[in-house]
Design a protein around this motif. Structure first.
Motif, PDB file in Angstrom:
ATOM      1  N   HIS A   1      -3.270  -4.759  15.872  1.00 28.62           N
ATOM      2  CA  HIS A   1      -2.721  -5.933  16.826  1.00 28.62           C
ATOM      3  C   HIS A   1      -2.377  -5.386  18.165  1.00 28.62           C
ATOM      4  N   HIS A   2      -2.105  -6.509  18.954  1.00 31.90           N
ATOM      5  CA  HIS A   2      -1.272  -5.992  20.206  1.00 31.90           C
ATOM      6  C   HIS A   2      -0.094  -6.709  20.544  1.00 31.90           C
ATOM      7  N   TYR A   3       0.680  -6.932  19.452  1.00 36.20           N
ATOM      8  CA  TYR A   3       2.050  -7.468  19.696  1.00 36.20           C
ATOM      9  C   TYR A   3       2.753  -5.988  20.535  1.00 36.20           C
ATOM     10  N   SER A   4       3.517  -6.359  21.524  1.00 33.46           N
ATOM     11  CA  SER A   4       4.157  -5.132  21.948  1.00 33.46           C
ATOM     12  C   SER A   4       5.185  -4.489  21.133  1.00 33.46           C
ATOM     13  N   THR A   5       5.133  -3.294  21.268  1.00 33.51           N
ATOM     14  CA  THR A   5       6.130  -2.565  20.622  1.00 33.51           C
ATOM     15  C   THR A   5       7.611  -2.890  20.381  1.00 33.51           C
ATOM     16  N   ALA A   6       8.344  -3.179  19.500  1.00 38.63           N
ATOM     17  CA  ALA A   6       9.869  -3.459  19.566  1.00 38.63           C
ATOM     18  C   ALA A   6      10.020  -4.971  20.237  1.00 38.63           C
TER      19      ALA A   6
ATOM     20  N   THR B   1       9.117  -9.046  13.867  1.00 34.84           N
ATOM     21  CA  THR B   1       8.979 -10.226  12.647  1.00 34.84           C
ATOM     22  C   THR B   1       7.738  -9.853  11.897  1.00 34.84           C
ATOM     23  N   LEU B   2       6.717  -9.403  12.476  1.00 34.26           N
ATOM     24  CA  LEU B   2       5.528  -8.762  11.707  1.00 34.26           C
ATOM     25  C   LEU B   2       5.993  -7.940  10.679  1.00 34.26           C
TER      26      LEU B   2
ATOM     27  N   GLN C   1       4.371 -10.535  -2.212  1.00 29.64           N
ATOM     28  CA  GLN C   1       3.395 -11.672  -2.930  1.00 29.64           C
ATOM     29  C   GLN C   1       2.226 -10.993  -3.514  1.00 29.64           C
ATOM     30  N   ASN C   2       1.642  -9.813  -2.997  1.00 31.50           N
ATOM     31  CA  ASN C   2       0.718  -9.206  -3.369  1.00 31.50           C
ATOM     32  C   ASN C   2       0.879  -7.628  -3.807  1.00 31.50           C
ATOM     33  N   PRO C   3       1.394  -7.454  -5.091  1.00 33.22           N
ATOM     34  CA  PRO C   3       1.817  -6.027  -5.060  1.00 33.22           C
ATOM     35  C   PRO C   3       0.715  -5.018  -5.301  1.00 33.22           C
ATOM     36  N   GLY C   4      -0.370  -5.400  -5.097  1.00 35.41           N
ATOM     37  CA  GLY C   4      -1.583  -4.436  -5.160  1.00 35.41           C
ATOM     38  C   GLY C   4      -2.257  -4.242  -3.800  1.00 35.41           C
ATOM     39  N   ILE C   5      -1.556  -4.663  -2.793  1.00 32.63           N
ATOM     40  CA  ILE C   5      -2.033  -4.544  -1.327  1.00 32.63           C
ATOM     41  C   ILE C   5      -0.865  -4.137  -0.475  1.00 32.63           C
ATOM     42  N   LYS C   6      -1.228  -2.963   0.204  1.00 32.25           N
ATOM     43  CA  LYS C   6      -0.242  -2.635   1.154  1.00 32.25           C
ATOM     44  C   LYS C   6      -1.047  -2.897   2.611  1.00 32.25           C
ATOM     45  N   VAL C   7      -0.136  -2.940   3.676  1.00 35.81           N
ATOM     46  CA  VAL C   7      -0.600  -3.369   4.980  1.00 35.81           C
ATOM     47  C   VAL C   7      -0.008  -2.259   5.981  1.00 35.81           C
ATOM     48  N   ASN C   8      -1.226  -1.577   6.486  1.00 35.73           N
ATOM     49  CA  ASN C   8      -0.698  -0.463   7.563  1.00 35.73           C
ATOM     50  C   ASN C   8      -0.981  -1.145   8.953  1.00 35.73           C
ATOM     51  N   ALA C   9       0.046  -1.535   9.662  1.00 38.47           N
ATOM     52  CA  ALA C   9      -0.184  -2.217  10.900  1.00 38.47           C
ATOM     53  C   ALA C   9       0.000  -1.134  12.351  1.00 38.47           C
TER      54      ALA C   9
END
Length: 428
Positions: free
Chosen positions: A50-55, A61-62, A73-81
């Motif tokens: 993504h291109h949300y500005s750092t900090a 919020t993300l 809500q989805n214990p089998g999925i991790k998100v690396n942002a």
């Protein structure tokens, strides 16, 4: 009749059966462990670029609210942002089209979608997922259309936006201007008055000279960049309407009434709050920035100054695209979560105009007092041309405007030269 010895043997036999059953139960525990191991092995990590500005409030919020809630809500999925600057993310995605690293999900500027679809990077969501139409029906139709290329949808809208005129009430009033300029004629008169009152300040701040920045001026003055069928720039970019407004803006820049786009210039949003720029055109994220960095500054907003074609701003926003080849279902779950009412409300609180219809009606979003002016401006906002070569066309436009503003070269000659370059890009 059973003897005592027979009764004893029978009792022992029953106990052995019971113990055997218990033993079998205990023996199943490793199998349960195996099931847990299998579940652990099924743990999937999806990468989100993504291109949300750092900090920034959006990024916080993300990472601090939305992703933890999705993972809950989805214990089998991790998100690396992974965050990138806007231009760097675009370059990385372009490289991905040549065999580079590909994220599973990406936040895309709406102008990138045709280009990335042409590179075969994006999954056609309406073909791949049976519930796409159900999700789409809950989203604003205008922003949703930005993700459609040909007959298919290659993304869903994440947020929508446009720009309005921010005006520093104190600077304008001290310059004899009591309200925001409603027309372009009033605008050019106002920035001249501001310069006379504030010799070290500027009437208007513009952070760049690309399409996002100059198109509202051209459109509002009755000009355009490309023909309605997007096949040529000739007669549009070099039309008299375009020449006239670009010439006026260059004259204002030469008079010291406009600044902000050169390296070393005062940053526009900060400069506006601190009294360097009387006006600027920016989006709702600026209000969030003011609230965080300049809480004592009260932002004043109005519609963009109207020209002969009215007040026409540029339609902005981002789409979410799925690029994953082997984690499509998990990626789609994350996309749906990000456009759900609850997620959209959270982002809406910090200046990201929702695209979820239910979120737009949510009472927390309805309380945001600065949204109405942006929603009004959105009624006449226009999207940049949905052509795959738009990023390259935008570079030509930015380079051309820079030469026009920073030199005394003939405006029409420069626009004519840009037409030749753009038409070649349209044909490639």
């Amino acid at each position: 009749m059973m003897t005592k010895r027979g009764l004893l043997l029978s009792t022992v036999f029953v106990m052995l059966v019971i113990l055997s059953a218990c033993g079998s139960g205990n023996g199943n525990k490793p199998q349960a462990g195996n099931a847990n191991s299998q579940q652990a092995e099924k743990q999937v990590t999806i990468t989100f670029w993504h291109h949300y500005s750092t900090a920034s409030p959006e990024e916080k919020t993300l990472t601090e609210k939305l992703i933890p809630e999705f993972e809950k809500q989805n214990p089998g999925i991790k998100v690396n942002a992974v965050a990138f600057p806007w231009d760097e993310l675009h370059k990385k995605l372009q490289i991905s089209g040549s065999g580079g690293e590909v994220p599973d999900v990406a936040r895309l500027d709406i102008i990138w979608v045709p280009e990335l679809q042409d590179s075969d990077l994006l999954v056609p969501l309406d073909e791949e997922f049976s519930d796409f139409n159900t999700v789409a029906q809950g989203l604003l139709a205008g922003p949703l259309s930005t993700a459609k290329v040909g007959d298919h949808y290659y993304g869903v809208p994440l947020n929508t936006n446009t720009k309005v005129l921010f005006w520093n009430k104190d600077m304008l009033q001290k310059s004899g201007v009591n309200q925001a300029p409603a027309t372009m004629d009033e605008f050019f008169s106002a920035i001249t008055a501001v310069k006379a009152q504030f010799p070290k300040g500027w009437g208007y701040g513009e952070p760049a000279l690309q399409g996002w920045n100059v198109l509202p001026w051209i459109w509002s003055n009755g000009g355009d960049i490309l023909s309605p069928d997007y096949t040529t720039a000739d007669g549009y970019l070099n039309s008299q309407q375009t020449i006239d407004i670009i010439s006026k803006l260059r004259t204002a820049y030469a008079a010291g009434e406009i600044s902000g786009f050169k390296p070393g210039d005062v940053s526009v949003t900060e400069g506006h709050a601190q009294g360097s720029y009387a006006m600027m055109a920016e989006g709702p994220w600026s209000v969030a920035q003011f609230n965080t960095q300049f809480p004592d500054y009260k932002a004043n907003m109005a519609l963009f100054p109207a020209g002969s074609a009215g007040s026409v701003q540029v339609l902005g926003g981002e789409d979410l695209g799925v690029l994953s080849k082997d984690k499509k279902e998990e990626s789609w779950k994350f996309v749906k979560f990000m456009v759900s009412e609850s997620s959209q409300v959270e982002m809406g609180k910090i200046g990201q105009i929702p695209v979820n219809l239910a979120a737009m009606s949510n009472e927390e979003v309805q309380k945001i007092d600065y949204y109405p002016i942006f929603l009004e401006q959105l009624k006449t906002a226009k999207a940049r041309p949905p052509v795959k070569s738009w990023p390259q066309i935008d570079n030509v436009l930015g380079d051309t405007m820079t030469r026009i503003f920073l030199t005394d070269k003939d405006v029409k000659a420069e626009l004519d030269a840009a037409v030749v370059q753009i038409n070649k890009l349209l044909q490639d």
